[in-house]
Write a protein that holds these residues in place. Structure first.
Motif, PDB file in Angstrom:
ATOM      1  N   SER A 102      -3.911  -8.065  -3.944  1.00  0.00           N
ATOM      2  CA  SER A 102      -3.862  -7.669  -2.532  1.00  0.00           C
ATOM      3  C   SER A 102      -3.025  -6.404  -2.327  1.00  0.00           C
ATOM      4  O   SER A 102      -3.378  -5.555  -1.504  1.00  0.00           O
ATOM      5  N   GLU A 103      -1.942  -6.246  -3.090  1.00  0.00           N
ATOM      6  CA  GLU A 103      -1.172  -4.988  -2.959  1.00  0.00           C
ATOM      7  C   GLU A 103      -1.982  -3.793  -3.485  1.00  0.00           C
ATOM      8  O   GLU A 103      -1.932  -2.701  -2.915  1.00  0.00           O
ATOM      9  N   ALA A 104      -2.705  -4.020  -4.568  1.00  0.00           N
ATOM     10  CA  ALA A 104      -3.534  -2.933  -5.114  1.00  0.00           C
ATOM     11  C   ALA A 104      -4.616  -2.551  -4.108  1.00  0.00           C
ATOM     12  O   ALA A 104      -4.948  -1.374  -3.931  1.00  0.00           O
ATOM     13  N   GLU A 105      -5.141  -3.570  -3.416  1.00  0.00           N
ATOM     14  CA  GLU A 105      -6.186  -3.329  -2.403  1.00  0.00           C
ATOM     15  C   GLU A 105      -5.624  -2.482  -1.271  1.00  0.00           C
ATOM     16  O   GLU A 105      -6.267  -1.536  -0.796  1.00  0.00           O
ATOM     17  N   GLU A 106      -4.406  -2.811  -0.842  1.00  0.00           N
ATOM     18  CA  GLU A 106      -3.803  -2.042   0.265  1.00  0.00           C
ATOM     19  C   GLU A 106      -3.597  -0.585  -0.138  1.00  0.00           C
ATOM     20  O   GLU A 106      -3.823   0.328   0.646  1.00  0.00           O
ATOM     21  N   LYS A 107      -3.179  -0.389  -1.386  1.00  0.00           N
ATOM     22  CA  LYS A 107      -2.982   0.997  -1.859  1.00  0.00           C
ATOM     23  C   LYS A 107      -4.298   1.760  -1.872  1.00  0.00           C
ATOM     24  O   LYS A 107      -4.367   2.917  -1.454  1.00  0.00           O
ATOM     25  N   ALA A 108      -5.341   1.090  -2.366  1.00  0.00           N
ATOM     26  CA  ALA A 108      -6.659   1.752  -2.419  1.00  0.00           C
ATOM     27  C   ALA A 108      -7.121   2.089  -1.008  1.00  0.00           C
ATOM     28  O   ALA A 108      -7.619   3.185  -0.741  1.00  0.00           O
ATOM     29  N   GLU A 109      -6.916   1.145  -0.116  1.00  0.00           N
ATOM     30  CA  GLU A 109      -7.384   1.334   1.266  1.00  0.00           C
ATOM     31  C   GLU A 109      -6.658   2.509   1.932  1.00  0.00           C
ATOM     32  O   GLU A 109      -7.284   3.337   2.577  1.00  0.00           O
ATOM     33  N   SER A 110      -5.344   2.599   1.721  1.00  0.00           N
ATOM     34  CA  SER A 110      -4.672   3.723   2.393  1.00  0.00           C
ATOM     35  C   SER A 110      -5.053   5.051   1.731  1.00  0.00           C
ATOM     36  O   SER A 110      -5.093   6.092   2.392  1.00  0.00           O
ATOM     37  N   ALA A 111      -5.386   4.997   0.446  1.00  0.00           N
ATOM     38  CA  ALA A 111      -5.815   6.233  -0.237  1.00  0.00           C
ATOM     39  C   ALA A 111      -7.157   6.729   0.275  1.00  0.00           C
ATOM     40  O   ALA A 111      -7.486   7.903   0.143  1.00  0.00           O
ATOM     41  N   LEU A 112      -7.917   5.822   0.890  1.00  0.00           N
ATOM     42  CA  LEU A 112      -9.246   6.226   1.365  1.00  0.00           C
ATOM     43  C   LEU A 112      -9.175   7.210   2.525  1.00  0.00           C
ATOM     44  O   LEU A 112     -10.194   7.775   2.938  1.00  0.00           O
ATOM     45  N   GLU A 113      -7.962   7.445   3.010  1.00  0.00           N
ATOM     46  CA  GLU A 113      -7.806   8.522   3.990  1.00  0.00           C
ATOM     47  C   GLU A 113      -8.199   9.864   3.375  1.00  0.00           C
ATOM     48  O   GLU A 113      -8.440  10.842   4.082  1.00  0.00           O
TER      49      GLU A 113
END
Ligand code: AMP
Ligand code: GLY
Length: 427
Positions: free
Chosen positions: A386-397
């Motif tokens: 879940s932490e890795a997912e959050e990082k990926a999601e914010s990188a999608l900016e």
């Protein structure tokens, strides 16, 4: 001695390979598209078709390559590894004959049968469309319908999932494939295990789950893969250690039976109520799966390549105990009607501490353009999925307009659905 390595291919997978190698060698690369991520890591980058064996050999000789690695299956099928090996450049990738384990699905199933490789579903092969249609009509259950040749992961239709029997027959009649494999539909959760193979030796890497379907909730057409995740251990949350060990046994049986295989052997499995069954083998890293695996590999990847060439045992691999989540940004309309040739903006700075891998984009003098395939991926690496997912999601900016993304990949809700699904099947 500093090794000089030639990398063939210009996708996200190859950008991940380039990142894993670039610090330890002089890296050269060639691909049909100019991938800006690979070009910035490589000493030299040449625009060459991935299947143009002679041109690739000439480039390898020109730069004095001591090793080569081939990313895409199209190059393996075209005999690029054969040509480089013949020219004295050891290539981590199988020759065309061995790559048939991927490039010919009819061969793949028959090979499993002939060599008692565990996990083979029931299958039949046809070279006549109408005979295949009759079989579909007569068969009691659901089937997976596959053209025997390469289709970039997009040719398979599963009856009872994407199509009904009529739709499957219509598809076959429309496409008129030369050879068709019909096989028992497997039900469960999919996972991938990739192994490094050379000189009869095999070392495996953590399991990854790819997401083939284009839209959220596993809807829509099959794609090359929209994103993927791996856990802090070798298993995924819906797997037991025994499931992983069973998958490794399958890969070992393949390596035992395939003479002289070298490179990456990728097993795609369906974890069923009876354990792992084989969906297919690939003769190269998965794309996206390479972007999960290589960032957590702590052993220098170059050491694997050099050991393979030198006939030494493949080094024991160390992996960071970290989870990874990879999400692809793809052109609008992908895979059926991709908006190719569109100018795009990718803001590398916005990726923050996530990794950004360029894929099938083309860098031209005036900027970056889409092709018909996936554009770029972000990968979060962290202590939990879940932490890795959050990082990926914010990188999608990093993604400007004009992209489609499956935001559900790696989210706790979807991972929990996988666990619940397996629990139900195992009851
Ligand atoms: P492939 O190109 O063989 O990787 O197949 C693409 C996708 O089709 C796989 O990721 C599975 O989701 C599905 N598939 C392939 N073979 C089967 C099968 N025998 N049973 C169920 N699904 C399958
Ligand atoms: N991700 C599936 C493949 O590379 O074929």
């Amino acid at each position: 001695m500093t090794e000089t390595v030639l990398l063939v291919g210009g996708g996200g997978r190859e950008h991940a390979i380039a990142r894993a190698l670039a610090d330890d060698c002089d890296l050269y690369a060639c691909a049909s598209n100019r991938n800006p991520g690979i070009a910035s890591l490589a000493v030299g980058f040449e625009s060459l078709d991935e299947t143009a064996s002679e041109d690739i050999v000439a480039y390898a000789e020109d730069v004095g390559a001591t090793l080569a690695i081939v990313g895409p299956e199209s190059a393996l099928a075209a005999g690029v590894a054969d040509a480089l090996d013949d020219a004295g450049v050891y290539t981590f990738g199988p020759q065309a004959e061995q790559a048939r384990i991927e490039t010919d699905k009819a061969f793949q199933r028959q090979f499993m049968d002939d060599n008692d490789v565990p996990g083979n579903p029931d299958f039949e092969t046809f070279d006549d469309t109408e005979a295949a249609c009759d079989y579909i009509d007569a068969y009691g259950g659901d089937l997976a319908v596959k053209p025997a040749g390469l289709t970039g992961g997009k040719g398979v239709k599963v009856i009872g999932d994407q199509v009904d029997k009529e739709g499957a027959k219509e598809y076959l009649r429309e496409e008129q494939y030369d050879r068709i494999v019909l096989e028992e539909r497997l039900v469960g959760e999919e996972f991938t295990v990739q192994a490094f193979v050379a000189n009869g030796d095999l070392v495996t890497t953590p399991a990854v789950q790819d997401h083939k379907r284009a839209y959220e909730g596993d809807e829509g057409p099959n794609t090359g893969g929209m994103g993927s995740y791996s856990d802090t251990t070798f298993e995924l949350p819906f797997m037991t250690e025994e499931d992983y060990a069973d998958a490794v046994s399958v890969l070992e049986a393949v390596v035992d039976a395939l003479d002289g295989y070298k490179g990456i052997l990728y097993g795609q499995f369906m974890l069923t109520s009876e354990g792992p069954k084989v969906i297919e083998f690939n003769a190269r890293f998965g794309d996206p799966e390479a972007m999960n695996t290589l960032p957590v590999l702590e052993t220098p990847f170059l050491d694997v390549l050099a050991a393979a060439r030198d006939g030494a045992p493949i080094p024991e691999l160390a992996f960071a105990e970290q989870a990874t989540v990879c999400k692809y940004a793809v052109p609008e309309g992908y895979p059926t009607d991709p908006d190719a040739g569109a100018k795009i903006e990718v803001d590398e700075e916005s990726a923050g501490d996530a990794l950004l891998f360029y894929a099938s984009v083309d860098e031209r003098d005036d900027g970056l353009y889409t092709t018909t395939s996936r554009s770029f991926a972000v990968v979060g690496v962290a202590d939990s999925i879940s932490e890795a997912e959050e990082k990926a999601e914010s990188a999608l900016e990093a993604a400007g307009d004009g992209f489609h993304i499956r935001h559900d990949i790696g989210k706790s809700e979807l991972v929990q659905q996988r666990i619940d699904h397996m629990n139900e099947l195992r009851e």
